[in-house]
Design an enzyme around this catalytic site. Structure first.
Site, PDB file in Angstrom:
ATOM      1  CG  ASP A  52       7.026  11.204  12.704  1.00  0.00           C
ATOM      2  OD1 ASP A  52       7.382  12.308  12.259  1.00  0.00           O
ATOM      3  OD2 ASP A  52       7.263  10.130  12.112  1.00  0.00           O
ATOM      4  CG  LEU A 101      -2.097  -0.902   1.280  1.00  0.00           C
ATOM      5  CD1 LEU A 101      -2.766  -0.822   2.638  1.00  0.00           C
ATOM      6  CD2 LEU A 101      -3.096  -0.515   0.176  1.00  0.00           C
TER       7      LEU A 101
END
Length: 543
Positions: free
Chosen positions: A287, A127
């Site tokens: 993050d 993906l």
């Protein structure tokens, strides 16, 4: 292999003219000779500014350097605005590795029998593919149900590549630190060490799984943030299995608008997600760039943030939280003296720092910002300016504060991208003021007593015995101290007696010497008496 990689990096740096960062006159003789000997490697991009050349060089060196550049882009406390803005353009678009290799790693980690039993479908084409890992879709059969999942797998041999590249980074960092005029301020060796810790942590998917489970538990039942479920029994250091989510990327602003998502609410929830993680939980996703954040648009009027990739998290202790919250509130109220005093009290700047001078420096930086409408003020930039100012007063930025700054910049950037009119100050101020009251007001005292009641109730039956033991201990200690004082006093008296006898004896010896000049028999008699006295005195002193 290492020398070949080193040559490739040197060639790239010289082809992009990055040797200009260190003036030739500051290079050691060996480096000058080496530079001259590589005469065929010249700057091929003289038409571009140094910031752009640096970014292009990093991109051409591959995944490890790209990730390093992305980390550097968040260190606005170290880099100029131009460098930070250019590095922020770095894209982590990495070619996928062989799909058979990926499946082989996954099967080896989970076990062939277990994999065949529980995974009814595996998508060989990934993906997504990034510098450290890539992700494959799959169907997990467990508890009689089928679940759409994704399997994250670490790139093969990536750890060797990381260690090799970091060794080269260390070499350049030491050169930069020693010979670059800004080397001391930029602290390149420390920055590389920080990056090494971060990227090696990301190689351990068990750590990421644990972080995701913790973050999910923190927001269990909360509408503002959703974290995909982790299937721990299938997770290993290099493989992680988690729920597949079907949100819209937070960076796909046009699509979100087409779906009529409530953008003001979504932006405000982003701010709420940040402050809740930091000040309520002391555990925050560090993050949250656009690639790691999605939006659940099932109900466009009630959108939810979705966070993935929890490899990097930050934590704050109680003192850090309190000082940060008080700093933010003081900024909202433009109380620069309190901001300065808080920095000194917290130990973030040396104790001998002049609060008045520090206050003036902060006022000089921040006052022009407050002349703008609140909606135009960058909260993250205020924090950057504060750190830059504090550094002039020898403030050493704590690692957890760097992660905090990075996360705030991400969140604010996403929030303004979603809703440019976002007034982050207006959204954050009530939250922070309420938090400070909870931590320092009567409610905080009541909560502390309530939290300690179980412990006190447990110890209450033991209290009489504890008091008795303490008193007995105190009584024994008092007796021991009295005995010790008595012994010390007795020794002092003995020493005093010896000293007195010595002085007396010396006087008698001198006297006998004088008498001896006139009468020897008298002197002999006196000496004999003196010797006897001294002998008796020494025996008594010994007793």
């Amino acid at each position: 292999m290492r020398s070949k990689r080193l040559y490739q990096i040197v060639k790239t740096f010289l082809n992009y003219g990055l040797d200009e960062l260190i003036p030739r006159e500051r290079l050691p003789l060996a480096a000058k000779i080496a530079r001259t000997s590589l005469f065929w490697l010249r700057n091929k991009h003289k038409d571009k500014p140094i910031e752009q050349r640096f970014r292009l060089a990093v991109e051409s060196l591959g995944p490890v350097f790209i990730k390093f550049g992305q980390m550097l882009s968040t260190r606005r406390d170290l880099l100029s605005q131009a460098f930070a803005a250019e590095l922020a353009l770095l894209q982590d678009n990495v070619n996928a590795f062989d799909r058979d290799t990926a499946k082989g790693i996954i099967v080896d980690a989970i076990g062939e029998q277990k994999f065949n039993q529980h995974f009814s479908h595996f998508e060989a084409n990934p993906l997504a593919s990034a510098s450290i890992a890539q992700v494959h879709a799959a169907t997990l059969s467990i508890d009689g149900k089928e679940h759409d999942v994704v399997i994250k797998v670490i790139r093969p041999n990536i750890e060797k590549t990381i260690h090799a590249d970091i060794q080269v980074m260390h070499t350049f960092a030491r050169l930069l630190s020693r010979f670059y005029t800004e080397g001391k301020r930029l602290r390149p060796v420390e920055v590389v060490n920080e990056y090494k810790r971060t990227i090696l942590d990301e190689l351990d998917l068990l750590r990421e799984a644990a972080n995701a489970i913790q973050l999910k538990r923190n927001f269990d039942g909360d509408k503002i943030l959703y974290v995909p479920e982790v299937y721990s029994e299938f997770c290993h250091k290099n493989v992680m299995v988690m729920e597949r989510i079907y949100g819209v990327g937070v960076g796909e602003v046009e699509r979100l608008k087409q779906l009529n998502v409530n953008m003001p609410l979504l932006a405000e929830r982003g701010v709420e997600v940040f402050f809740t993680q930091v000040f309520r939980d002391s555990f925050f996703h560090a993050d949250m760039h656009p690639g790691n954040v999605f939006v659940d648009v099932t109900d466009v009027n009630d959108p939810t943030w979705i966070a993935i990739d929890c490899g990097i998290v930050g934590t704050l202790n109680k003192e850090d939280k309190r000082y940060l919250a008080e700093n933010f509130v003081a900024f909202f109220n433009r109380d620069y003296h309190k901001v300065a005093q808080l920095h000194v009290d917290s130990g973030w700047v040396p104790r001998d720092t002049s609060v008045d001078e520090f206050e003036f420096a902060i006022r000089t930086v921040c006052e022009p910002i407050f002349e703008k409408p609140l909606a135009e003020i960058s909260f993250g930039q205020v924090l950057v300016n504060l750190f830059n100012t504090a550094r002039r007063f020898n403030m050493e930025v704590q690692p957890q504060l760097v992660l905090l700054q990075k996360t705030l910049l991400y969140i604010e950037g996403l929030g303004r991208q979603l809703y440019p009119q976002l007034d982050l100050w207006k959204t954050a101020k009530p939250f922070l003021e309420d938090w400070v009251k909870q931590q320092m007001g009567p409610k905080a005292l009541f909560d502390a007593i309530k939290d300690n009641l179980p412990y006190w109730a447990e110890k209450m039956p033991e209290l009489p015995n504890l008091v008795y033991q303490y008193l007995q201990s105190g009584h024994k200690n008092a007796e021991q101290q009295q005995q010790l004082l008595a012994d010390m006093q007795r020794r002092q008296e003995q020493q005093f007696k010896r000293l007195r006898l010595t002085i007396t004896g010396s006087s008698l010896l001198i006297t006998s010497g004088i008498l001896a000049v006139f009468n020897a028999p008298v002197a002999a008699t006196i000496t004999g008496v003196l010797s006897a006295l001294l002998l008796v005195g020494s025996l008594r002193g010994a007793g």
